[in-house]
Design an enzyme around this catalytic site. Structure first.
Site, mmCIF file in Angstrom:
data_model
loop_
_atom_site.group_PDB
_atom_site.id
_atom_site.type_symbol
_atom_site.label_atom_id
_atom_site.label_comp_id
_atom_site.label_asym_id
_atom_site.label_seq_id
_atom_site.Cartn_x
_atom_site.Cartn_y
_atom_site.Cartn_z
ATOM 1 N N GLU A 29 -16.702 -6.607 -31.702
ATOM 2 C CA GLU A 29 -17.826 -7.151 -30.932
ATOM 3 C C GLU A 29 -18.901 -6.087 -30.808
ATOM 4 O O GLU A 29 -18.685 -4.927 -31.194
ATOM 5 C CB GLU A 29 -17.349 -7.617 -29.548
ATOM 6 C CG GLU A 29 -16.447 -8.837 -29.610
ATOM 7 C CD GLU A 29 -15.970 -9.311 -28.248
ATOM 8 O OE1 GLU A 29 -16.470 -8.844 -27.223
ATOM 9 O OE2 GLU A 29 -15.062 -10.146 -28.221
ATOM 10 N N HIS A 32 -25.301 -12.083 -20.837
ATOM 11 C CA HIS A 32 -24.763 -12.255 -22.188
ATOM 12 C C HIS A 32 -25.886 -12.811 -23.047
ATOM 13 O O HIS A 32 -26.563 -13.759 -22.646
ATOM 14 C CB HIS A 32 -23.576 -13.226 -22.164
ATOM 15 C CG HIS A 32 -22.738 -13.144 -23.397
ATOM 16 N ND1 HIS A 32 -23.176 -13.566 -24.623
ATOM 17 C CD2 HIS A 32 -21.476 -12.652 -23.608
ATOM 18 C CE1 HIS A 32 -22.233 -13.367 -25.533
ATOM 19 N NE2 HIS A 32 -21.185 -12.799 -24.931
ATOM 20 N N ARG A 83 -24.936 -5.317 -25.700
ATOM 21 C CA ARG A 83 -25.455 -6.524 -25.065
ATOM 22 C C ARG A 83 -26.796 -6.409 -24.375
ATOM 23 O O ARG A 83 -27.618 -7.312 -24.428
ATOM 24 C CB ARG A 83 -24.476 -6.960 -23.992
ATOM 25 C CG ARG A 83 -23.639 -8.040 -24.480
ATOM 26 C CD ARG A 83 -22.626 -8.380 -23.486
ATOM 27 N NE ARG A 83 -21.476 -8.727 -24.288
ATOM 28 C CZ ARG A 83 -20.337 -9.123 -23.790
ATOM 29 N NH1 ARG A 83 -20.185 -9.166 -22.491
ATOM 30 N NH2 ARG A 83 -19.370 -9.454 -24.582
ATOM 31 N N HIS A 107 -23.694 -12.937 -16.885
ATOM 32 C CA HIS A 107 -22.326 -12.989 -17.411
ATOM 33 C C HIS A 107 -21.346 -12.105 -16.653
ATOM 34 O O HIS A 107 -20.198 -12.482 -16.434
ATOM 35 C CB HIS A 107 -22.381 -12.553 -18.874
ATOM 36 C CG HIS A 107 -21.085 -12.615 -19.594
ATOM 37 N ND1 HIS A 107 -20.403 -13.800 -19.807
ATOM 38 C CD2 HIS A 107 -20.322 -11.643 -20.168
ATOM 39 C CE1 HIS A 107 -19.291 -13.558 -20.483
ATOM 40 N NE2 HIS A 107 -19.216 -12.254 -20.703
ATOM 41 N N ARG A 110 -21.525 -2.718 -19.354
ATOM 42 C CA ARG A 110 -20.126 -2.852 -19.798
ATOM 43 C C ARG A 110 -20.041 -3.105 -21.298
ATOM 44 O O ARG A 110 -20.777 -3.925 -21.854
ATOM 45 C CB ARG A 110 -19.481 -4.036 -19.075
ATOM 46 C CG ARG A 110 -18.057 -4.309 -19.506
ATOM 47 C CD ARG A 110 -17.542 -5.565 -18.839
ATOM 48 N NE ARG A 110 -18.273 -6.722 -19.295
ATOM 49 C CZ ARG A 110 -17.732 -7.718 -19.988
ATOM 50 N NH1 ARG A 110 -16.463 -7.711 -20.301
ATOM 51 N NH2 ARG A 110 -18.450 -8.753 -20.352
#
Ligand code: FAD
Ligand code: SIN
Length: 561
Positions: free
Chosen positions: A144, A272, A320, A381, A416
C-alpha cells in the site's frame, strides 16, 4: 521531543451529576477489568486478560452489537514484516517514520514493528485466515501507499471482517469474558464523582470505572472496576463524509478529556484519498482500498489523464496525506466533485478475487471497474491523535489505559502509514495486559461511588435540536477544518463550535440521556480538540496543512491538551 501544553480555551467540560437518581432502579456492576469497545483493541485485550486471569471478571461494553466496529470494515490488511528475505524491521520502521513526518516516537515505532509479527502470529493461531499465494503456503503480501515492500497480510478486501469474526469466536471460549451489547459508556468515574475538585493538573487522578446507559431498559448503571481500558475507536463521524461507521463518534476520547486525561495530536486527521464517490450520499462512504492502487490502479482525471506526477515521484502510491491533498487540489482547480481510479488495465480475475466487495459495490452503482473509471473522493478515515498513552498503554490517569484508534501512542506521528493501525491495536492490547498483570490487588473496587443523577431531566421534546446540531457540526468541520486549513477558517470553526457547545450543554442539563445526545456532546468535544490543536500548530506537517503556514517549523512538537 518537546511537548507543549496548549492553553485552555473556552471549553470547560461540564461536571457529571453525582447524586442519587430517584427515578430509576440502577444496577451496580463490578468487574476486575472494564473494557470499553469490542473492536480489535478491546477484544484482543479481553482474550489475553482472560487467559492470564481465569478467575477475574472481564467485562466488555459495546454500544451496539459486538460485531459493529471500525475493525469490521478494514479492507487493506495488517502491515507486518513477514518475509525476512526481502523485508526488514528497519524498512518498516523507516516507512512509518517517513509517513509520520518527524513526529513519530521512534522507540514506539520500533516496539510496534518488532512485536507486531508475534501478535499477527497469535491471531492466526486463534483462527484468522489471511490469503495465501496460489498453490503455496506463503502469505500473499500486498503493498500500500508509503510502504517500500509488500508486507500487508489480508483476507481479500474483508480483512477487518475476518479479524472481528476470529476475535469474537476466540472470546466466546472464555467464560470470564462477558460482553454487554447495547451498553453505551457515558463517563469515566474519578475522584470528581466522590466530590473532590479535579482539574487537569491534579496529580493522582484515578479511574474507578464508568457510568453506562443500558440501551435496552434505559437505565444508567454504575460499573466499578479495578482497571478500565478504553478501546472505543475513532471519530470519523465528526465529518460529513467518512469511511467510519456511525459508531465512530470519539466517545472514549471525549470521556477521557472530561475526566482530565491528556489528549494529544488531535489535529492529525487522516483523509483517505479514495472513498467511492456516490452522488446519492452514503454514511459511511464506501472505501476503495489503497491495495487497489497497490495492485496497479492509477489515479486519473475525468479525461483519463494522470496527475500524480505533479505532486510526488511515488505517483499513485505516495503516502495518503500527499495523495488526498493532490486529489483535493485537482478537484478544486477543475471544479469537479471527484477524481477517478483507472483499473481497466488490470486482470479481471485477479481484481475480482482480491477485491470482491469493491467489485460488487461498483457494479451495484452501475460502474464496471474493468470498463469504467471509478469515481473517488477523499473522506475522513482515521484519527492519529487521541488519549495520550505511554509505551505500556497507560494514560495520564491512574488505572486508565487506552488502545487502538482512540489512543495516541506516538506510532503515527503526523500521519499514519497504511495498515499500521490494526497492528498497533494488537501490540498495545498485549502491552496493557502485561502492565496490569500484577497490579489488580493494588487497585481495590470502590464501594462509595454515587449513582448517576438524572433528577430534573425530561425526555427530549425536540429531537431535531440534536439531529440538526450534528449536521451543523459536520458542516463546520468539513468546510473549515478539512484537508486544507487556514487561520480564518479555524477561527470561524471555533466561534461556531462554541455556540453549538453552549446550546448542547443547556440541552444536556435538562434532557434525559440518550445515545444521540451523548454522541453530539462527544462529537463537539472532538471537533473542539481537533480545531484547537490545529489552531496552535503554526506550520504544515503531515496531515495538517494550513495556507497561512505552508512550511514546517525547524523544531518538533506534539500538541497536548
Ligand atoms: P473499533 O474497531 O472502532 O471498535 C470500537 C468499539 O468501541 C466498537 O465496539 C464500538 O461499538 C465501541 N464503542 C464506541 N463508543 C462506545 C461507547 N460510548 N460505549 C460503549 N462502546 C463504545 N486499519 C488497518 O490497519 N488496515 C486496514 O486495512 C484498515 N482499513 C480500514 C478501512 C475502513 C473502512 C476503516 C473505517 C478503517 C480502516 N482501518 C484500517 C483502521 C482500523 O480499522 C481502525 O483503526 C481499527 O479497527 C480500530 O480498532 P479499535 O479496536 O480501536 O476500534
Ligand atoms: C485501505 O485499505 O486503503 C485502508 C488501509 C488503512 O486504512 O490502513
Amino acid at each position: 521531543m518537546k511537548t507543549k501544553p496548549l492553553p485552555l480555551a473556552f471549553y470547560t467540560p461540564s461536571p457529571v451529576c453525582t447524586f442519587i437518581n430517584i427515578f430509576h432502579i440502577m444496577a451496580r456492576i463490578q468487574a476486575d477489568f472494564l473494557v470499553l469497545g469490542s473492536g480489535i483493541a478491546g477484544l484482543t485485550f479481553a482474550i489475553k486478560a482472560a487467559k492470564i486471569h481465569p478467575q477475574r471478571r472481564i467485562l466488555v461494553l459495546t454500544k451496539t452489537n459486538k460485531g459493529e466496529s471500525n475493525t469490521r470494515y478494514a479492507q487493506g490488511g495488517v502491515a507486518a514484516v513477514w518475509n525476512h528475505e526481502k523485508d526488514t524491521y528497519e524498512k518498516h520502521v523507516a516507512d512509518t517514520l517517513d509517513a509520520g513526518d518527524g513526529l513519530c516516537d521512534t522507540e514506539i515505532v520500533k516496539i510496534v514493528v518488532e512485536e507486531g509479527p508475534q501478535r499477527v502470529q497469535e491471531i492466526i493461531e486463534w483462527g484468522a485466515r489471511f490469503d495465501k499465494e496460489k498453490n503455496s503456503d506463503e502469505y500473499d503480501l500486498a503493498r500500500e501507499g508509503g510502504h517500500s515492500e509488500h508486507r500487508i497480510l489480508h483476507y481479500k478486501d474483508l480483512t477487518g471482517w475476518e479479524i472481528q469474526r476470529t476475535l469474537m469466536e476466540e472470546a466466546r471460549r472464555y467464560p470470564n469474558i462477558e460482553v454487554l451489547e447495547h451498553y453505551f459508556a457515558l463517563d469515566l468515574i474519578t475522584q470528581h464523582h466522590l466530590g473532590r475538585m479535579v482539574i487537569r493538573v491534579t496529580p493522582g487522578i484515578e479511574c474507578y470505572g464508568c457510568y453506562a446507559l443500558n440501551k435496552e431498559n434505559g437505565e444508567i448503571d454504575t460499573i466499578v472496576s479495578r482497571a478500565t481500558i478504553v478501546c472505543t475507536g475513532g471519530a470519523g463521524q465528526v465529518y460529513k463524509s467518512t469511511t467510519n461507521p456511525v459508531i465512530a463518534s470519539g466517545d472514549g476520547i471525549a470521556m477521557a478529556y472530561r475526566a482530565k486525561a491528556r489528549v494529544s495530536n488531535m489535529e492529525f486527521v487522516q483523509f483517505h484519498p479514495t472513498s467511492l464517490y456516490n452522488p446519492a450520499g452514503e454514511n459511511p462512504s464506501f472505501l476503495v482500498s489503497e491495495a487497489v492502487r497497490g495492485l496497479g490502479a492509477i489515479l486519473k482525471t475525468a479525461e483519463g489523464e494522470e496527475f500524480m506526477h505533479l505532486y510526488d515521484e511515488r505517483l499513485s502510491l505516495a503516502p495518503r496525506d500527499i495523495v488526498a491533498r493532490a486529489i483535493d487540489s485537482e478537484m478544486k482547480k477543475r471544479g469537479t466533485d471527484c477524481m477517478y481510479l483507472d483499473c481497466r488495465h488490470l486482470d479481471k480475475a485477479e481484481f475480482s478475487a482480491h477485491f470482491p466487495t469493491i467489485y460488487e459495490k461498483c457494479l451495484s452503482l452501475g460502474i464496471d471497474p474493468m470498463k469504467d473509471l471509478i469515481p473517488v473522493v477523499p473522506a475522513c478515515h482515521y484519527l492519529c491523535g487521541g488519549i495520550h498513552v505511554d509505551a505500556r498503554g497507560a494514560s495520564s490517569i491512574k488505572r486508565l489505559y487506552a488502545a487502538g484508534e482512540c489512543s495516541s501512542t506516538g506510532l503515527h506521528g503526523a500521519n499514519r502509514l497504511a495498515s499500521n493501525s490494526l497492528l498497533e491495536a494488537m501490540v498495545f492490547a498485549h502491552r496493557i495486559c502485561a502492565d496490569t498483570q500484577d497490579k489488580l490487588e493494588e487497585w481495590p473496587l470502590r464501594d462509595d461511588i454515587p449513582d448517576w443523577n438524572a433528577e430534573g431531566t425530561t425526555d427530549p421534546k425536540e429531537m431535531v435540536l440534536i439531529t440538526q446540531s450534528i449536521k451543523e457540526l459536520k458542516e463546520i468541520m468539513s468546510y473549515y477544518v478539512g484537508i486544507v486549513r487556514s487561520n480564518v477558517r479555524l477561527k470561524r470553526a471555533l466561534d461556531r463550535l462554541y455556540l453549538l457547545y453552549q446550546e448542547t450543554e443547556d440541552l444536556y442539563k435538562t434532557t434525559s440521556i440518550s445515545p444521540q445526545l451523548m454522541e453530539l456532546r462527544n462529537l463537539i468535544t472532538i471537533a473542539y480538540l481537533i480545531t484547537r490543536s490545529a489552531s496552535h500548530r503554526r506550520e504544515s506537517r503531515g496531515l495538517h496543512y494550513t495556507t497561512d503556514y505552508p512550511d514546517k517549523l525547524p523544531f518538533l512538537e506534539n500538541s497536548v491538551l
